[in-house]
Motif scaffolding. Structure first.
Motif, PDB file in Angstrom:
ATOM      1  N   LEU A   1       0.853  -1.189   0.000  1.00 14.24           N
ATOM      2  CA  LEU A   1       0.000   0.000   0.000  1.00 14.24           C
ATOM      3  C   LEU A   1       0.889   1.239   0.000  1.00 14.24           C
ATOM      4  O   LEU A   1       1.643   1.467   0.950  1.00 14.24           O
ATOM      5  N   ARG A   2       0.828   2.011  -1.052  1.00 11.90           N
ATOM      6  CA  ARG A   2       1.604   3.247  -1.134  1.00 11.90           C
ATOM      7  C   ARG A   2       0.819   4.370  -0.459  1.00 11.90           C
ATOM      8  O   ARG A   2      -0.372   4.574  -0.748  1.00 11.90           O
ATOM      9  N   VAL A   3       1.494   5.096   0.421  1.00 12.40           N
ATOM     10  CA  VAL A   3       0.861   6.168   1.187  1.00 12.40           C
ATOM     11  C   VAL A   3       1.556   7.480   0.856  1.00 12.40           C
ATOM     12  O   VAL A   3       2.774   7.616   1.034  1.00 12.40           O
ATOM     13  N   GLU A   4       0.777   8.441   0.378  1.00 12.63           N
ATOM     14  CA  GLU A   4       1.296   9.753   0.002  1.00 12.63           C
ATOM     15  C   GLU A   4       0.588  10.832   0.803  1.00 12.63           C
ATOM     16  O   GLU A   4      -0.571  10.679   1.172  1.00 12.63           O
ATOM     17  N   GLY A   5       1.276  11.934   1.061  1.00 12.19           N
ATOM     18  CA  GLY A   5       0.674  13.037   1.801  1.00 12.19           C
ATOM     19  C   GLY A   5       1.707  14.061   2.169  1.00 12.19           C
ATOM     20  O   GLY A   5       2.771  14.160   1.525  1.00 12.19           O
ATOM     21  N   PRO A   6       1.448  14.839   3.225  1.00  5.50           N
ATOM     22  CA  PRO A   6       2.397  15.867   3.661  1.00  5.50           C
ATOM     23  C   PRO A   6       3.554  15.263   4.459  1.00  5.50           C
ATOM     24  O   PRO A   6       3.829  15.641   5.599  1.00  5.50           O
ATOM     25  N   HIS A   7       4.200  14.297   3.849  1.00 12.42           N
ATOM     26  CA  HIS A   7       5.293  13.554   4.463  1.00 12.42           C
ATOM     27  C   HIS A   7       5.984  12.790   3.340  1.00 12.42           C
ATOM     28  O   HIS A   7       5.495  12.754   2.206  1.00 12.42           O
ATOM     29  N   GLU A   8       7.099  12.174   3.663  1.00 14.79           N
ATOM     30  CA  GLU A   8       7.753  11.342   2.658  1.00 14.79           C
ATOM     31  C   GLU A   8       6.836  10.174   2.286  1.00 14.79           C
ATOM     32  O   GLU A   8       6.304   9.497   3.170  1.00 14.79           O
ATOM     33  N   PRO A   9       6.632   9.910   0.994  1.00 12.72           N
ATOM     34  CA  PRO A   9       5.810   8.759   0.620  1.00 12.72           C
ATOM     35  C   PRO A   9       6.504   7.458   1.007  1.00 12.72           C
ATOM     36  O   PRO A   9       7.729   7.394   1.095  1.00 12.72           O
ATOM     37  N   PHE A  10       5.699   6.447   1.243  1.00 15.65           N
ATOM     38  CA  PHE A  10       6.255   5.147   1.588  1.00 15.65           C
ATOM     39  C   PHE A  10       5.300   4.056   1.138  1.00 15.65           C
ATOM     40  O   PHE A  10       4.131   4.316   0.831  1.00 15.65           O
ATOM     41  N   VAL A  11       5.814   2.848   1.093  1.00  9.29           N
ATOM     42  CA  VAL A  11       4.991   1.670   0.809  1.00  9.29           C
ATOM     43  C   VAL A  11       5.018   0.781   2.037  1.00  9.29           C
ATOM     44  O   VAL A  11       6.098   0.398   2.519  1.00  9.29           O
ATOM     45  N   SER A  12       3.852   0.500   2.597  1.00  5.93           N
ATOM     46  CA  SER A  12       3.761  -0.408   3.737  1.00  5.93           C
ATOM     47  C   SER A  12       3.158  -1.729   3.269  1.00  5.93           C
ATOM     48  O   SER A  12       2.617  -1.821   2.168  1.00  5.93           O
ATOM     49  N   HIS A  13       3.257  -2.726   4.122  1.00  6.23           N
ATOM     50  CA  HIS A  13       2.837  -4.065   3.700  1.00  6.23           C
ATOM     51  C   HIS A  13       1.906  -4.719   4.724  1.00  6.23           C
ATOM     52  O   HIS A  13       2.245  -5.743   5.328  1.00  6.23           O
ATOM     53  N   PRO A  14       0.725  -4.134   4.914  1.00  2.00           N
ATOM     54  CA  PRO A  14      -0.308  -4.845   5.680  1.00  2.00           C
ATOM     55  C   PRO A  14      -0.820  -6.016   4.854  1.00  2.00           C
ATOM     56  O   PRO A  14      -0.487  -6.166   3.675  1.00  2.00           O
ATOM     57  N   ARG A  15      -1.611  -6.852   5.462  1.00  2.00           N
ATOM     58  CA  ARG A  15      -2.284  -7.925   4.724  1.00  2.00           C
ATOM     59  C   ARG A  15      -3.762  -7.574   4.590  1.00  2.00           C
ATOM     60  O   ARG A  15      -4.274  -6.749   5.333  1.00  2.00           O
ATOM     61  N   ALA A  16      -4.411  -8.202   3.621  1.00  2.28           N
ATOM     62  CA  ALA A  16      -5.818  -7.880   3.379  1.00  2.28           C
ATOM     63  C   ALA A  16      -6.597  -9.146   3.049  1.00  2.28           C
ATOM     64  O   ALA A  16      -6.092 -10.043   2.367  1.00  2.28           O
ATOM     65  N   PHE A  17      -7.832  -9.191   3.553  1.00  2.00           N
ATOM     66  CA  PHE A  17      -8.743 -10.305   3.297  1.00  2.00           C
ATOM     67  C   PHE A  17     -10.000  -9.764   2.617  1.00  2.00           C
ATOM     68  O   PHE A  17     -10.474  -8.670   2.945  1.00  2.00           O
ATOM     69  N   HIS A  18     -10.537 -10.551   1.696  1.00  3.48           N
ATOM     70  CA  HIS A  18     -11.862 -10.261   1.182  1.00  3.48           C
ATOM     71  C   HIS A  18     -12.888 -10.569   2.284  1.00  3.48           C
ATOM     72  O   HIS A  18     -12.687 -11.486   3.093  1.00  3.48           O
ATOM     73  N   LEU A  19     -13.968  -9.838   2.316  1.00  5.13           N
ATOM     74  CA  LEU A  19     -14.979 -10.071   3.343  1.00  5.13           C
ATOM     75  C   LEU A  19     -15.495 -11.504   3.330  1.00  5.13           C
ATOM     76  O   LEU A  19     -15.805 -12.071   4.382  1.00  5.13           O
ATOM     77  N   HIS A  20     -15.547 -12.096   2.154  1.00  8.78           N
ATOM     78  CA  HIS A  20     -16.065 -13.465   2.088  1.00  8.78           C
ATOM     79  C   HIS A  20     -15.060 -14.497   2.621  1.00  8.78           C
ATOM     80  O   HIS A  20     -15.391 -15.675   2.740  1.00  8.78           O
ATOM     81  N   GLN A  21     -13.851 -14.046   2.960  1.00  2.00           N
ATOM     82  CA  GLN A  21     -12.838 -14.948   3.513  1.00  2.00           C
ATOM     83  C   GLN A  21     -12.883 -14.980   5.041  1.00  2.00           C
ATOM     84  O   GLN A  21     -11.862 -15.142   5.693  1.00  2.00           O
ATOM     85  N   SER A  22     -14.060 -14.839   5.603  1.00  2.00           N
ATOM     86  CA  SER A  22     -14.168 -14.766   7.060  1.00  2.00           C
ATOM     87  C   SER A  22     -13.682 -16.036   7.745  1.00  2.00           C
ATOM     88  O   SER A  22     -13.145 -15.982   8.860  1.00  2.00           O
ATOM     89  N   GLN A  23     -13.830 -17.185   7.089  1.00  2.00           N
ATOM     90  CA  GLN A  23     -13.344 -18.424   7.701  1.00  2.00           C
ATOM     91  C   GLN A  23     -11.823 -18.419   7.813  1.00  2.00           C
ATOM     92  O   GLN A  23     -11.271 -18.853   8.827  1.00  2.00           O
ATOM     93  N   ALA A  24     -11.161 -17.910   6.782  1.00  2.00           N
ATOM     94  CA  ALA A  24      -9.703 -17.797   6.840  1.00  2.00           C
ATOM     95  C   ALA A  24      -9.277 -16.767   7.877  1.00  2.00           C
ATOM     96  O   ALA A  24      -8.301 -16.966   8.625  1.00  2.00           O
ATOM     97  N   LEU A  25     -10.019 -15.672   7.959  1.00  2.00           N
ATOM     98  CA  LEU A  25      -9.708 -14.639   8.943  1.00  2.00           C
ATOM     99  C   LEU A  25      -9.885 -15.168  10.363  1.00  2.00           C
ATOM    100  O   LEU A  25      -9.141 -14.805  11.280  1.00  2.00           O
ATOM    101  N   ALA A  26     -10.840 -16.059  10.543  1.00  2.00           N
ATOM    102  CA  ALA A  26     -11.090 -16.630  11.872  1.00  2.00           C
ATOM    103  C   ALA A  26      -9.947 -17.522  12.343  1.00  2.00           C
ATOM    104  O   ALA A  26      -9.812 -17.774  13.549  1.00  2.00           O
ATOM    105  N   LEU A  27      -9.111 -17.999  11.435  1.00  2.00           N
ATOM    106  CA  LEU A  27      -7.956 -18.814  11.803  1.00  2.00           C
ATOM    107  C   LEU A  27      -6.767 -17.977  12.264  1.00  2.00           C
ATOM    108  O   LEU A  27      -5.789 -18.513  12.803  1.00  2.00           O
ATOM    109  N   GLU A  28      -6.853 -16.652  12.038  1.00  2.00           N
ATOM    110  CA  GLU A  28      -5.803 -15.732  12.477  1.00  2.00           C
ATOM    111  C   GLU A  28      -5.855 -15.570  13.996  1.00  2.00           C
ATOM    112  O   GLU A  28      -6.924 -15.734  14.609  1.00  2.00           O
ATOM    113  N   PRO A  29      -4.706 -15.239  14.632  1.00  2.00           N
ATOM    114  CA  PRO A  29      -4.766 -14.850  16.036  1.00  2.00           C
ATOM    115  C   PRO A  29      -5.710 -13.664  16.207  1.00  2.00           C
ATOM    116  O   PRO A  29      -5.827 -12.813  15.313  1.00  2.00           O
ATOM    117  N   GLN A  30      -6.402 -13.594  17.318  1.00  2.00           N
ATOM    118  CA  GLN A  30      -7.381 -12.518  17.518  1.00  2.00           C
ATOM    119  C   GLN A  30      -6.687 -11.166  17.654  1.00  2.00           C
ATOM    120  O   GLN A  30      -5.491 -11.075  17.952  1.00  2.00           O
TER     121      GLN A  30
END
Length: 360
Positions: free
Chosen positions: A51-80
């Motif tokens: 995810l590239r983030v731009e604004g009143p600062h140096e731009p950067f790329v961060s690396h969060p993870r993302a799930f589709h809403l329909h992947q709730s079963q996979a999300l439920a296997l994640e630590p809370q």
């Protein structure tokens, strides 16, 4: 990342403008951030390229993870998760909070990082004791495309003497978790804890109510609106009615838009105050963000339903309850609903339509 806070597991429901900007920053500063969103291209782009983030600062790329809403079963296997941010439109608050409830730790808390007045719906969904309200004042963000989060302006607002983030408990108490939340957001911009969540919320509602629908019904940028005499009149009258309703409700409404709620409230009947505010809006047009399209304009551009019923519509509803007449608010709600339904094209002429239908 502050050593006192430590690494948090954070779920953000909604990878749109606000969610992606906050989430991008929190991942950048070392937290374990996961998004849940229905926009497939956004989810896939974040997972593949970050995810590239731009604004009143140096731009950067961060690396969060993302799930589709329909992947709730996979999300439920994640630590809370320690913290859940709800960053969806106000009309989606209830289902989003209930969706996220199963993924949060028993002692985890939920943060409403939204416009309007969503705290009641959040409390009903997960319990008031698990909720924190987060107001973001004068921060303009958007999604520039899949995997791209953008913020307007060339300076952080704290550099201009403004506090962006205000975190508060529903019961008005000070707490360790709202202090923690503000510390986590400090790398992004200035913040504070507040014991006046409802007053802070209403001030932000007033700010949004005077700007968002005017851009939504015209698709003119905020600076263009403020460069027009009638555009400023529509903004001032909307702000005045919103302030009057908040004060009549007995709320401790904080200053917004550069002055006190009492000044905005007086503008409807005091010509000198009106002229002062008109001059202020004209002088400040586009000063912080340029000719920006706030969230309602972005919704219209992207074919999404607007938050008009939860924004100006809420002012209208509460005004009726406390006996405050809000003719301009009623008119802009009607015009914006017509734009939402596709019955009326967004156009600058809708400023005149909204004012004349209200008798001005």
């Amino acid at each position: 990342m502050s050593k006192d806070i430590g690494k948090k597991r954070i779920l953000i429901v909604g990878a749109g403008a606000v969610g992606s900007y906050i989430g991008g920053w929190l991942a950048h500063t070392g937290h374990d951030v996961v998004f849940a969103d229905s926009w497939a291209e956004q989810v896939d782009t974040i997972n593949s390229g970050g995810l590239r983030v731009e604004g009143p600062h140096e731009p950067f790329v961060s690396h969060p993870r993302a799930f589709h809403l329909h992947q709730s079963q996979a999300l439920a296997l994640e630590p809370q998760f320690d913290i859940v941010f709800i960053a969806v439109k106000a009309y989606d608050t209830s289902w989003a909070a209930r969706f996220a409830l199963r993924f949060a730790k028993d002692d985890g808390y939920f943060v409403s990082s939204q416009n309007c007045m969503p705290d009641g719906d959040m409390a009903d969904a997960v319990g008031a004791d698990r909720c924190v309200g987060l107001i973001m004042s004068s921060i303009a963000v958007r999604v520039g495309g899949p995997g791209l989060s953008q913020r307007a302006g060339t300076k952080r607002r704290r550099d201009l003497g403004h506090i962006v983030f205000r975190a508060g408990e529903h019961d008005g108490a000070e707490s360790g978790r709202i202090a923690e939340l503000i510390s986590m957001l400090e790398p992004i911009d200035g913040g504070k804890t507040t014991t006046n969540l409802r007053g802070e919320r209403w001030a932000k509602l007033c700010q949004n109510s005077m700007g968002n629908p005017v851009v939504g019904v015209t698709m003119c940028g905020s600076a263009t609106v403020a460069s027009s005499t009638r555009g400023r009149e529509l903004q001032i009258r909307l702000a005045s009615e919103s302030a009057q309703v908040g004060l009549a409700l007995g709320l401790d409404v904080v200053s917004f838009g550069g002055t006190s709620p009492d000044n905005w409230a007086a503008a409807s009947s005091d010509g000198e105050v009106y002229e002062e505010l008109d001059n202020m809006l004209a002088a400040n047009a586009g000063a912080a963000t340029g000719d920006w399209h706030p969230s309602m304009g972005q919704d219209v551009a992207n074919g999404r339903p607007s938050e008009i019923d939860y924004m100006n519509g809420h002012v209208l509803k509460m005004g009726r309850e406390v006996g405050v007449d809000t003719p301009v608010t009623a008119s802009i709600v009607d015009v914006m609903r017509r734009v939402d339904r596709g019955e009326l094209a967004p156009d600058e002429s809708n400023v005149e339509l909204a004012l004349s239908n209200a008798g001005f």
